[in-house]
Design a protein around this motif. Structure first.
Motif, PDB file in Angstrom:
ATOM      1  N   GLY A 126      -3.342  41.354  -9.831  1.00 53.71           N
ATOM      2  CA  GLY A 126      -4.008  41.836 -11.038  1.00 53.71           C
ATOM      3  C   GLY A 126      -3.268  41.477 -12.313  1.00 53.71           C
ATOM      4  O   GLY A 126      -3.210  42.279 -13.246  1.00 53.71           O
ATOM      5  N   THR A 159      -8.127  45.571 -17.849  1.00 57.97           N
ATOM      6  CA  THR A 159      -7.309  46.494 -17.048  1.00 57.97           C
ATOM      7  C   THR A 159      -5.853  46.022 -17.066  1.00 57.97           C
ATOM      8  O   THR A 159      -4.927  46.825 -17.249  1.00 57.97           O
ATOM      9  CB  THR A 159      -7.842  46.578 -15.612  1.00 57.97           C
ATOM     10  N   HIS A 160      -5.661  44.727 -16.896  1.00 58.14           N
ATOM     11  CA  HIS A 160      -4.312  44.146 -16.986  1.00 58.14           C
ATOM     12  C   HIS A 160      -3.708  44.416 -18.363  1.00 58.14           C
ATOM     13  O   HIS A 160      -2.538  44.813 -18.471  1.00 58.14           O
ATOM     14  CB  HIS A 160      -4.374  42.648 -16.693  1.00 58.14           C
ATOM     15  N   ARG A 198     -11.157  42.937 -15.202  1.00 59.58           N
ATOM     16  CA  ARG A 198      -9.823  42.683 -14.640  1.00 59.58           C
ATOM     17  C   ARG A 198      -8.836  42.364 -15.770  1.00 59.58           C
ATOM     18  O   ARG A 198      -7.699  42.833 -15.756  1.00 59.58           O
ATOM     19  CB  ARG A 198      -9.880  41.550 -13.632  1.00 59.58           C
ATOM     20  N   LEU A 200      -5.506  37.458  -8.657  1.00 61.74           N
ATOM     21  CA  LEU A 200      -6.403  38.559  -8.309  1.00 61.74           C
ATOM     22  C   LEU A 200      -5.709  39.612  -7.452  1.00 61.74           C
ATOM     23  O   LEU A 200      -5.990  40.807  -7.586  1.00 61.74           O
ATOM     24  CB  LEU A 200      -7.642  38.030  -7.593  1.00 61.74           C
TER      25      LEU A 200
END
Length: 182
Positions: A160, A21-22, A18, A157
């Motif tokens: 993201g 990806t951010h 996560r 979450l």
């Protein structure tokens, strides 16, 4: 410009995936809107446990060669390291070991930003220290290192995105330094 991003984890719910990806999204949306970013999953490169005997019997697996080639095609790399018992995850260590049999310079002199996160206060700091101390030997040109502590408190979450101002600023600064190096 191609930016390759991945978490050094094989967890389907990886907080490091996560985070990376951010980071890839921040790079493409705020640092260089013309950049092509790709986030890959190490599960797509699952390898047998490395041993000299396996290598002697069958050579380097095709998936290790494919991942090594993908690293070579990138202009820059983003990695978020999962910390397992204060060290690399087993999946990353194994994947790295196989790729190092192709060439010791696994990272092929690519500029990189490395990061880690954890649910606790350490933020993956121990694994980042291990990486910082060793990956230069393996052809990494580290342009920034970011640790995000208490992931659940500092990351939205649903959206993201990092919500902790200091961590967000550190990530953006590291990504800016990476872009400057290209």
């Amino acid at each position: 410009m191609k930016v390759l991003a991945f978490a050094a984890s094989n967890s389907r719910s990886s907080i490091n995936k996560r985070l990376v990806t951010h980071a890839a999204e921040v790079f493409a949306q705020e640092i260089d809107t013309t950049a092509e970013t790709e986030v890959i999953d190490l599960n797509d490169y699952e390898l047998p446990i490395y041993s000299e005997d396996r290598e002697a019997d069958g050579g380097v697996p095709e998936l290790a060669k494919a991942l090594y080639a993908k690293l070579g095609e990138a202009d820059a790399i983003l990695i978020s390291y999962a910390e397992h018992n204060g060290n690399y995850s087993a999946v990353w260590k194994n994947t790295f070991d196989w790729m190092s049999r192709i060439d010791q310079k696994v990272f092929q002199d690519k500029p990189m930003v490395i990061m880690a996160t954890s649910p606790g206060q350490g933020g993956g700091g121990r694994v980042l220290k291990i990486a910082e101390d060793s990956i230069g030997v393996f052809g990494a040109k580290v342009k920034g290192s970011v640790s995000v502590a208490t992931f659940g408190d500092n990351f939205d979450l649903e959206r993201g995105r990092l919500t902790h101002g200091e961590s967000s600023a550190a990530l953006k600064a590291a990504l800016t330094d990476l872009h400057t190096a290209l």
